[in-house]
Enzyme design. Structure first.
Site, mmCIF file in Angstrom:
data_model
loop_
_atom_site.group_PDB
_atom_site.id
_atom_site.type_symbol
_atom_site.label_atom_id
_atom_site.label_comp_id
_atom_site.label_asym_id
_atom_site.label_seq_id
_atom_site.Cartn_x
_atom_site.Cartn_y
_atom_site.Cartn_z
ATOM 1 N N HIS A 107 67.183 45.718 75.310
ATOM 2 C CA HIS A 107 66.602 47.003 75.719
ATOM 3 C C HIS A 107 65.093 46.882 75.923
ATOM 4 C CE1 HIS A 107 70.011 49.849 75.295
ATOM 5 N NE2 HIS A 107 70.467 48.921 74.487
ATOM 6 N N GLU A 118 63.192 48.736 77.537
ATOM 7 C CA GLU A 118 62.537 50.057 77.515
ATOM 8 C C GLU A 118 62.077 50.446 76.118
ATOM 9 O OE1 GLU A 118 66.571 51.133 76.071
ATOM 10 O OE2 GLU A 118 65.749 49.665 77.468
ATOM 11 N N CYS A 143 71.484 46.452 79.124
ATOM 12 C CA CYS A 143 72.565 46.553 78.145
ATOM 13 C C CYS A 143 73.891 46.864 78.847
ATOM 14 C CB CYS A 143 72.220 47.563 77.062
ATOM 15 S SG CYS A 143 73.258 47.374 75.578
#
Length: 246
Positions: A219, A221, A119
């Protein structure tokens, strides 16, 4: 040597901001745990890299001790760094963090250290190499679908560009968790677009001549059931650690 001694050490960037923990309300250096978990679940050892006063020599000293690097998401990059004035929707600048992460990017590139930008990390990479950003994506595409607000990540269909490293890792594409109101506009010289979304926004860039220089606008994660990007980073970092490439 044990497995932990052989595992690559991956630096993870952090925020510096006020935080409340117990009775304390203090300035803190922190990063969301899923970034660390992405590295460790993929087999790496994560260490945190707080923003700090630094120059190229300090960043070089850090990168010389690491096998890989993750630049995490967060606040907007200072538009002055790409020659623009601030949009009303742009966050106040965090200049120390901007400087620190740009130094880390440049030294990672110079040393061939594998890195993954996430990001904001993709935007830091783009700006550090001379590119620009869209400061408020809704004005470009006509909707707020990439950042719904209230910490709700939006599933976004991302299509990879054939022949890129991102395509090698993810295949034709992925439904990615997004939360961003800025995005890469002019792609910096030397970067290759690795993916776009259905609105045409750049969703991934990469350095084709680097051992592993990949950055994504979404993202990963937030979906640790899919570790492919983290695993690719940790694998490249492990090869660097064992001398597979210098």
């Amino acid at each position: 040597m044990s497995g932990s001694e052989q595992a690559p050490v991956v630096g993870v960037s952090t925020y510096r901001q006020r935080a409340v923990t117990g009775v304390w309300d203090v300035e803190a250096c922190l990063t969301p745990a899923p970034y660390v978990e992405g590295v460790t679940r993929a087999g790496g050892i994560a260490v945190l890299l707080p923003p700090q006063p630094a120059d190229a020599a300090v960043a070089a000293a850090v990168l010389d001790r690491l096998d890989g690097l993750v630049l995490v998401g967060g606040s907007d990059v200072d538009p002055a760094l790409y020659g623009a004035g601030p949009h009303d929707a742009t966050d106040p600048p965090q200049r120390q963090r901007d400087t620190w992460e740009a130094l880390l990017v440049h030294e990672a590139i110079a040393r061939g250290v594998p890195f993954l930008g996430i990001c904001r990390g993709a935007q830091v990479l783009g700006v550090a190499l001379g590119g620009t950003l869209h400061q408020h994506v809704p004005e470009v595409i006509g909707h707020h679908g990439h950042r719904a607000g209230n910490a709700v990540f939006t599933p976004t269909v991302v299509t990879t560009v054939p022949g890129t490293r991102v395509a090698d890792i993810l295949g034709d594409g992925v439904t990615a968790p997004c939360y961003h109101h800025q995005a890469i506009d002019r792609v910096a010289d030397g970067l290759v677009v690795g993916a776009r979304d259905d609105d045409g926004l750049v969703e991934a860039v990469e350095l084709p001549d680097h051992p592993f220089g990949v950055a994504v606008q979404w993202h990963p994660e937030e979906d640790l059931d899919d570790l492919r990007l983290f695993a690719a980073l940790v694998d490249a970092s492990a090869r660097r650690r064992t001398g597979a490439y210098a």
